[in-house]
Design a protein around this motif. Structure first.
Motif, PDB file in Angstrom:
ATOM      1  N   SER A   1       0.817  -1.220   0.000  1.00 21.47           N
ATOM      2  CA  SER A   1       0.000   0.000   0.000  1.00 21.47           C
ATOM      3  C   SER A   1       0.846   1.265   0.000  1.00 21.47           C
ATOM      4  CB  SER A   1      -0.930   0.014   1.216  1.00 21.47           C
ATOM      5  OG  SER A   1      -1.814  -1.062   1.162  1.00 21.47           O
ATOM      6  N   SER A   2       1.988   1.202   0.659  1.00 18.77           N
ATOM      7  CA  SER A   2       2.856   2.376   0.741  1.00 18.77           C
ATOM      8  C   SER A   2       3.369   2.822  -0.630  1.00 18.77           C
ATOM      9  CB  SER A   2       4.038   2.097   1.672  1.00 18.77           C
ATOM     10  OG  SER A   2       4.818   1.033   1.170  1.00 18.77           O
ATOM     11  N   GLU A   3       3.375   1.918  -1.599  1.00 20.41           N
ATOM     12  CA  GLU A   3       3.820   2.255  -2.952  1.00 20.41           C
ATOM     13  C   GLU A   3       2.649   2.602  -3.872  1.00 20.41           C
ATOM     14  OE1 GLU A   3       6.439  -0.687  -4.647  1.00 20.41           O
ATOM     15  OE2 GLU A   3       7.460  -0.969  -2.721  1.00 20.41           O
ATOM     16  N   ASN A   4       1.446   2.594  -3.309  1.00 19.74           N
ATOM     17  CA  ASN A   4       0.240   2.793  -4.120  1.00 19.74           C
ATOM     18  C   ASN A   4      -0.573   3.995  -3.639  1.00 19.74           C
ATOM     19  OD1 ASN A   4      -1.133   1.859  -6.390  1.00 19.74           O
ATOM     20  ND2 ASN A   4      -2.590   0.703  -5.164  1.00 19.74           N
ATOM     21  N   ARG A   5       0.083   4.932  -3.008  1.00 20.62           N
ATOM     22  CA  ARG A   5      -0.631   6.060  -2.393  1.00 20.62           C
ATOM     23  C   ARG A   5      -1.385   6.921  -3.397  1.00 20.62           C
ATOM     24  NH1 ARG A   5       4.026   6.545   1.394  1.00 20.62           N
ATOM     25  NH2 ARG A   5       3.311   5.572   3.318  1.00 20.62           N
ATOM     26  N   SER A   6      -0.801   7.147  -4.558  1.00 19.94           N
ATOM     27  CA  SER A   6      -1.460   8.003  -5.558  1.00 19.94           C
ATOM     28  C   SER A   6      -2.793   7.401  -6.004  1.00 19.94           C
ATOM     29  CB  SER A   6      -0.558   8.216  -6.768  1.00 19.94           C
ATOM     30  OG  SER A   6       0.587   8.942  -6.397  1.00 19.94           O
ATOM     31  N   ALA A   7      -2.798   6.105  -6.306  1.00 20.74           N
ATOM     32  CA  ALA A   7      -4.036   5.447  -6.721  1.00 20.74           C
ATOM     33  C   ALA A   7      -5.037   5.406  -5.569  1.00 20.74           C
ATOM     34  CB  ALA A   7      -3.751   4.042  -7.240  1.00 20.74           C
ATOM     35  N   ASP A   8      -4.544   5.191  -4.351  1.00 19.55           N
ATOM     36  CA  ASP A   8      -5.408   5.163  -3.179  1.00 19.55           C
ATOM     37  C   ASP A   8      -6.105   6.505  -2.977  1.00 19.55           C
ATOM     38  OD1 ASP A   8      -6.345   3.957  -0.552  1.00 19.55           O
ATOM     39  OD2 ASP A   8      -5.218   5.696   0.180  1.00 19.55           O
ATOM     40  N   GLU A   9      -5.356   7.591  -3.086  1.00 16.21           N
ATOM     41  CA  GLU A   9      -5.946   8.929  -2.933  1.00 16.21           C
ATOM     42  C   GLU A   9      -7.014   9.179  -3.997  1.00 16.21           C
ATOM     43  OE1 GLU A   9      -2.721  11.747  -2.987  1.00 16.21           O
ATOM     44  OE2 GLU A   9      -1.832  10.897  -1.166  1.00 16.21           O
ATOM     45  N   LEU A  10      -6.760   8.759  -5.207  1.00 16.97           N
ATOM     46  CA  LEU A  10      -7.728   8.930  -6.287  1.00 16.97           C
ATOM     47  C   LEU A  10      -8.993   8.096  -6.036  1.00 16.97           C
ATOM     48  CD1 LEU A  10      -5.213   8.857  -9.251  1.00 16.97           C
ATOM     49  CD2 LEU A  10      -6.630  10.825  -8.586  1.00 16.97           C
ATOM     50  N   ALA A  11      -8.821   6.881  -5.528  1.00 15.12           N
ATOM     51  CA  ALA A  11      -9.973   6.023  -5.231  1.00 15.12           C
ATOM     52  C   ALA A  11     -10.830   6.636  -4.128  1.00 15.12           C
ATOM     53  CB  ALA A  11      -9.505   4.630  -4.833  1.00 15.12           C
ATOM     54  N   ARG A  12     -10.185   7.171  -3.106  1.00 17.36           N
ATOM     55  CA  ARG A  12     -10.929   7.808  -2.010  1.00 17.36           C
ATOM     56  C   ARG A  12     -11.649   9.065  -2.486  1.00 17.36           C
ATOM     57  NH1 ARG A  12      -9.891   5.034   2.390  1.00 17.36           N
ATOM     58  NH2 ARG A  12      -7.982   3.809   2.502  1.00 17.36           N
ATOM     59  N   LYS A  13     -11.009   9.801  -3.364  1.00 20.37           N
ATOM     60  CA  LYS A  13     -11.650  10.980  -3.950  1.00 20.37           C
ATOM     61  C   LYS A  13     -12.888  10.549  -4.745  1.00 20.37           C
ATOM     62  CE  LYS A  13     -10.770  14.640  -7.332  1.00 20.37           C
ATOM     63  NZ  LYS A  13      -9.805  15.175  -8.291  1.00 20.37           N
ATOM     64  N   ALA A  14     -12.762   9.456  -5.483  1.00 25.06           N
ATOM     65  CA  ALA A  14     -13.857   8.965  -6.329  1.00 25.06           C
ATOM     66  C   ALA A  14     -15.072   8.552  -5.504  1.00 25.06           C
ATOM     67  CB  ALA A  14     -13.376   7.795  -7.182  1.00 25.06           C
ATOM     68  N   ILE A  15     -14.854   8.065  -4.285  1.00 22.40           N
ATOM     69  CA  ILE A  15     -15.982   7.701  -3.410  1.00 22.40           C
ATOM     70  C   ILE A  15     -16.927   8.892  -3.264  1.00 22.40           C
ATOM     71  CG2 ILE A  15     -16.635   7.207  -1.010  1.00 22.40           C
ATOM     72  CD1 ILE A  15     -14.131   5.418  -0.852  1.00 22.40           C
ATOM     73  N   HIS A  16     -16.355  10.063  -3.042  1.00 21.28           N
ATOM     74  CA  HIS A  16     -17.155  11.265  -2.807  1.00 21.28           C
ATOM     75  C   HIS A  16     -17.791  11.796  -4.090  1.00 21.28           C
ATOM     76  CE1 HIS A  16     -15.757  11.221   1.277  1.00 21.28           C
ATOM     77  NE2 HIS A  16     -14.508  11.121   0.829  1.00 21.28           N
ATOM     78  N   LEU A  17     -17.287  11.362  -5.232  1.00 24.26           N
ATOM     79  CA  LEU A  17     -17.880  11.781  -6.502  1.00 24.26           C
ATOM     80  C   LEU A  17     -19.183  11.056  -6.798  1.00 24.26           C
ATOM     81  CD1 LEU A  17     -14.656  11.963  -8.720  1.00 24.26           C
ATOM     82  CD2 LEU A  17     -15.909  13.868  -7.665  1.00 24.26           C
ATOM     83  N   ASN A  18     -19.468   9.955  -6.084  1.00 24.14           N
ATOM     84  CA  ASN A  18     -20.713   9.228  -6.286  1.00 24.14           C
ATOM     85  C   ASN A  18     -21.920  10.128  -6.075  1.00 24.14           C
ATOM     86  OD1 ASN A  18     -20.346   6.231  -6.843  1.00 24.14           O
ATOM     87  ND2 ASN A  18     -18.878   6.576  -5.192  1.00 24.14           N
ATOM     88  N   ASP A  19     -21.865  10.985  -5.061  1.00 21.95           N
ATOM     89  CA  ASP A  19     -22.984  11.874  -4.759  1.00 21.95           C
ATOM     90  C   ASP A  19     -23.248  12.851  -5.896  1.00 21.95           C
ATOM     91  OD1 ASP A  19     -23.246  10.626  -2.296  1.00 21.95           O
ATOM     92  OD2 ASP A  19     -21.878  12.025  -1.322  1.00 21.95           O
ATOM     93  N   LYS A  20     -22.216  13.232  -6.621  1.00 25.75           N
ATOM     94  CA  LYS A  20     -22.362  14.184  -7.725  1.00 25.75           C
ATOM     95  C   LYS A  20     -22.915  13.519  -8.977  1.00 25.75           C
ATOM     96  CE  LYS A  20     -18.849  17.206  -5.984  1.00 25.75           C
ATOM     97  NZ  LYS A  20     -17.517  17.174  -5.570  1.00 25.75           N
ATOM     98  N   VAL A  21     -22.761  12.197  -9.078  1.00 26.16           N
ATOM     99  CA  VAL A  21     -23.226  11.469 -10.258  1.00 26.16           C
ATOM    100  C   VAL A  21     -24.731  11.259 -10.193  1.00 26.16           C
ATOM    101  CG1 VAL A  21     -23.067   9.265 -11.490  1.00 26.16           C
ATOM    102  CG2 VAL A  21     -21.016  10.334 -10.595  1.00 26.16           C
ATOM    103  N   ARG A  22     -25.260  11.103  -8.990  1.00 27.55           N
ATOM    104  CA  ARG A  22     -26.693  10.797  -8.839  1.00 27.55           C
ATOM    105  C   ARG A  22     -27.580  11.962  -9.140  1.00 27.55           C
ATOM    106  NH1 ARG A  22     -25.856   7.689  -3.278  1.00 27.55           N
ATOM    107  NH2 ARG A  22     -24.583   6.063  -4.114  1.00 27.55           N
TER     108      ARG A  22
END
Length: 132
Positions: free
Chosen positions: A111-132
């Motif tokens: 996980s320590s080498e995957n921080r950029s993708a992790d941050e993007l995935a967490r950001k995407a969680i909050h984008l769900n509300d904007k899609v609906r």
């Protein structure tokens, strides 16, 4: 070779989910935060790989190396086997998409080498509300 870092995240089990995709292409960087709707974390990880493969195919990449911190997804792809039916369906999509590339590699990373993708995935969680 194109380096593709992926991560899936879910706020609940199941809950709002997202895919984070970070692509390195000859010094260029592409970032994707993709809302996935309501899924569990494992489903989000599989969908992150599917989305990444679709993006790579659309960009006509031929040789890709995917890195993920999901042992479940990496092992499933390497063994071409998933125990549960809902994951087998997703795995079959992945295996089919992977055939579109001249070379396709997948590797587990901590996980320590995957921080950029992790941050993007967490950001995407909050984008769900904007899609609906």
């Amino acid at each position: 070779m194109i380096e593709v870092y992926i991560d899936g995240a879910s706020a609940g089990d199941p809950g709002n989910s997202g895919a984070g995709i970070f692509i390195k292409n000859n010094g260029q960087v592409e970032k994707y935060a993709i809302p996935l709707g309501v899924l569990n974390n494992h489903e989000a990880e599989y969908h992150a790989l599917i989305k990444a493969l679709e993006i790579c195919r659309q960009n006509h990449f031929k040789i890709i190396s995917v890195r993920s911190d999901s042992t479940a997804v990496v092992n499933a792809v390497e063994k071409e086997y998933a125990k549960k039916e809902k994951y087998r369906i997703l795995l079959n999509q992945i295996l089919s998409l992977s055939k579109d590339f001249d070379l396709f590699f997948i590797k587990w990373i901590p996980s320590s080498e995957n921080r950029s993708a992790d941050e993007l995935a967490r950001k995407a969680i909050h984008l769900n509300d904007k899609v609906r």
